[in-house]
Motif scaffolding. Structure first.
Motif, PDB file in Angstrom:
ATOM      1  N   ILE A   1       0.843  -1.187   0.101  1.00  0.00           N
ATOM      2  CA  ILE A   1      -0.160  -0.078   0.040  1.00  0.00           C
ATOM      3  C   ILE A   1       0.753   1.140  -0.113  1.00  0.00           C
ATOM      4  CG2 ILE A   1      -1.638   1.160   1.353  1.00  0.00           C
ATOM      5  CD1 ILE A   1      -2.888  -1.259   2.234  1.00  0.00           C
ATOM      6  N   SER A   2       2.060   1.290   0.863  1.00  0.00           N
ATOM      7  CA  SER A   2       2.890   2.373   0.841  1.00  0.00           C
ATOM      8  C   SER A   2       3.576   2.505  -0.482  1.00  0.00           C
ATOM      9  CB  SER A   2       3.997   2.174   2.007  1.00  0.00           C
ATOM     10  OG  SER A   2       3.403   2.056   3.132  1.00  0.00           O
ATOM     11  N   THR A   3       3.830   1.551  -1.136  1.00  0.00           N
ATOM     12  CA  THR A   3       4.534   1.650  -2.481  1.00  0.00           C
ATOM     13  C   THR A   3       3.724   2.172  -3.442  1.00  0.00           C
ATOM     14  OG1 THR A   3       6.294  -0.059  -1.877  1.00  0.00           O
ATOM     15  CG2 THR A   3       6.060   0.243  -4.078  1.00  0.00           C
ATOM     16  N   THR A   4       2.620   1.661  -3.627  1.00  0.00           N
ATOM     17  CA  THR A   4       1.319   2.018  -4.463  1.00  0.00           C
ATOM     18  C   THR A   4       1.183   3.505  -4.011  1.00  0.00           C
ATOM     19  OG1 THR A   4       0.559  -0.170  -4.583  1.00  0.00           O
ATOM     20  CG2 THR A   4      -0.870   1.639  -5.367  1.00  0.00           C
ATOM     21  N   ALA A   5       1.053   3.981  -2.960  1.00  0.00           N
ATOM     22  CA  ALA A   5       0.809   5.455  -2.884  1.00  0.00           C
ATOM     23  C   ALA A   5       2.021   6.441  -3.234  1.00  0.00           C
ATOM     24  CB  ALA A   5       0.463   5.536  -1.099  1.00  0.00           C
ATOM     25  N   VAL A   6       3.015   5.958  -2.998  1.00  0.00           N
ATOM     26  CA  VAL A   6       4.314   6.637  -3.355  1.00  0.00           C
ATOM     27  C   VAL A   6       4.467   6.650  -5.009  1.00  0.00           C
ATOM     28  CG1 VAL A   6       6.840   6.712  -3.401  1.00  0.00           C
ATOM     29  CG2 VAL A   6       5.661   6.240  -1.403  1.00  0.00           C
ATOM     30  N   CYS A   7       3.996   5.636  -5.580  1.00  0.00           N
ATOM     31  CA  CYS A   7       4.246   5.539  -7.224  1.00  0.00           C
ATOM     32  C   CYS A   7       3.135   6.365  -7.711  1.00  0.00           C
ATOM     33  CB  CYS A   7       4.236   4.149  -7.653  1.00  0.00           C
ATOM     34  SG  CYS A   7       5.455   3.110  -7.300  1.00  0.00           S
ATOM     35  N   ILE A   8       1.863   6.308  -7.163  1.00  0.00           N
ATOM     36  CA  ILE A   8       0.891   6.993  -7.550  1.00  0.00           C
ATOM     37  C   ILE A   8       1.153   8.678  -7.370  1.00  0.00           C
ATOM     38  CG2 ILE A   8      -1.545   7.927  -7.185  1.00  0.00           C
ATOM     39  CD1 ILE A   8      -2.123   4.767  -6.952  1.00  0.00           C
ATOM     40  N   SER A   9       1.824   9.064  -6.218  1.00  0.00           N
ATOM     41  CA  SER A   9       1.937  10.316  -5.866  1.00  0.00           C
ATOM     42  C   SER A   9       3.054  10.960  -6.799  1.00  0.00           C
ATOM     43  CB  SER A   9       2.443  10.595  -4.516  1.00  0.00           C
ATOM     44  OG  SER A   9       1.319  10.141  -3.751  1.00  0.00           O
ATOM     45  N   GLY A  10       3.914  10.106  -7.172  1.00  0.00           N
ATOM     46  CA  GLY A  10       5.115  10.448  -8.222  1.00  0.00           C
ATOM     47  C   GLY A  10       4.429  10.750  -9.507  1.00  0.00           C
ATOM     48  N   PHE A  11       3.576   9.848 -10.013  1.00  0.00           N
ATOM     49  CA  PHE A  11       2.940   9.993 -11.287  1.00  0.00           C
ATOM     50  C   PHE A  11       2.301  11.263 -11.236  1.00  0.00           C
ATOM     51  CE2 PHE A  11       3.747   5.372 -11.807  1.00  0.00           C
ATOM     52  CZ  PHE A  11       4.539   5.559 -12.669  1.00  0.00           C
ATOM     53  N   LEU A  12       1.396  11.387 -10.159  1.00  0.00           N
ATOM     54  CA  LEU A  12       0.597  12.483 -10.169  1.00  0.00           C
ATOM     55  C   LEU A  12       1.460  13.750 -10.192  1.00  0.00           C
ATOM     56  CD1 LEU A  12      -2.747  13.118  -8.376  1.00  0.00           C
ATOM     57  CD2 LEU A  12      -0.845  14.485  -7.982  1.00  0.00           C
ATOM     58  N   ILE A  13       2.457  13.843  -9.439  1.00  0.00           N
ATOM     59  CA  ILE A  13       3.164  15.035  -9.513  1.00  0.00           C
ATOM     60  C   ILE A  13       3.801  15.199 -10.755  1.00  0.00           C
ATOM     61  CG2 ILE A  13       5.423  16.239  -8.581  1.00  0.00           C
ATOM     62  CD1 ILE A  13       4.434  14.911  -5.775  1.00  0.00           C
ATOM     63  N   PHE A  14       4.499  14.268 -11.440  1.00  0.00           N
ATOM     64  CA  PHE A  14       4.951  14.333 -12.869  1.00  0.00           C
ATOM     65  C   PHE A  14       3.996  14.902 -13.710  1.00  0.00           C
ATOM     66  CE2 PHE A  14       6.205  12.427 -16.990  1.00  0.00           C
ATOM     67  CZ  PHE A  14       7.241  12.991 -17.063  1.00  0.00           C
ATOM     68  N   THR A  15       2.837  14.439 -13.603  1.00  0.00           N
ATOM     69  CA  THR A  15       1.944  15.074 -14.732  1.00  0.00           C
ATOM     70  C   THR A  15       0.945  16.277 -14.468  1.00  0.00           C
ATOM     71  OG1 THR A  15       0.181  13.590 -13.685  1.00  0.00           O
ATOM     72  CG2 THR A  15       1.291  12.528 -15.737  1.00  0.00           C
ATOM     73  N   THR A  16       1.234  16.790 -13.388  1.00  0.00           N
ATOM     74  CA  THR A  16       0.559  18.104 -13.156  1.00  0.00           C
ATOM     75  C   THR A  16       1.626  19.197 -12.431  1.00  0.00           C
ATOM     76  OG1 THR A  16       0.428  17.342 -10.733  1.00  0.00           O
ATOM     77  CG2 THR A  16      -1.644  17.003 -12.006  1.00  0.00           C
ATOM     78  N   ILE A  17       2.938  18.895 -12.773  1.00  0.00           N
ATOM     79  CA  ILE A  17       3.784  20.122 -12.071  1.00  0.00           C
ATOM     80  C   ILE A  17       3.803  21.292 -12.816  1.00  0.00           C
ATOM     81  CG2 ILE A  17       5.864  19.106 -12.984  1.00  0.00           C
ATOM     82  CD1 ILE A  17       7.032  19.334 -10.276  1.00  0.00           C
ATOM     83  N   GLN A  18       3.441  20.874 -14.066  1.00  0.00           N
ATOM     84  CA  GLN A  18       3.504  22.274 -14.914  1.00  0.00           C
ATOM     85  C   GLN A  18       2.516  23.326 -14.453  1.00  0.00           C
ATOM     86  OE1 GLN A  18       2.186  19.266 -16.016  1.00  0.00           O
ATOM     87  NE2 GLN A  18      -0.143  20.068 -17.120  1.00  0.00           N
ATOM     88  N   ALA A  19       1.606  23.080 -13.832  1.00  0.00           N
ATOM     89  CA  ALA A  19       0.522  24.114 -13.099  1.00  0.00           C
ATOM     90  C   ALA A  19       1.161  24.964 -12.479  1.00  0.00           C
ATOM     91  CB  ALA A  19      -0.411  23.214 -12.356  1.00  0.00           C
TER      92      ALA A  19
END
Length: 94
Positions: free
Chosen positions: A4-22
């Motif tokens: 669960i922790s690994t999944t949360a970290v991976c999802i958070s990383g992808f989320l940041i990577f795809t929205t950081i331009q905001a």
């Protein structure tokens, strides 16, 4: 870390990577003056479209993935959509 922790970290990383331009939309003029090349400077229309699509998509995915329930999902999806629309339509510096 457990699954669960690994999944949360991976999802958070992808989320940041795809929205950081905001974060770059607010100061495109300053970034241009400093010679920076950010996604909103390099592709102004595409970056707004990407943000408009990605924010609601992440909202839908996260609500589904974490199974938060229908009422909360509706609220989060509305917030993601409104935020995406604001990035798309509000184009002046504050």
């Amino acid at each position: 870390m457990d699954r669960i922790s690994t999944t949360a970290v991976c999802i958070s990383g992808f989320l940041i990577f795809t929205t950081i331009q905001a974060q770059d939309f607010a100061d495109t003029e300053g970034d241009k003056m400093l010679g920076r090349i950010t996604f909103p400077i390099y592709a102004p229309e595409l970056s707004r479209w990407v943000t408009l699509v990605v924010l609601p998509a992440w909202s839908v995915f996260l609500c589904w993935f974490w199974e938060i329930g229908r009422m909360l999902s509706v609220g989060y999806i509305i917030l993601g959509t409104v935020t995406g629309l604001r990035y798309f339509f509000l184009r002046t510096s504050t």
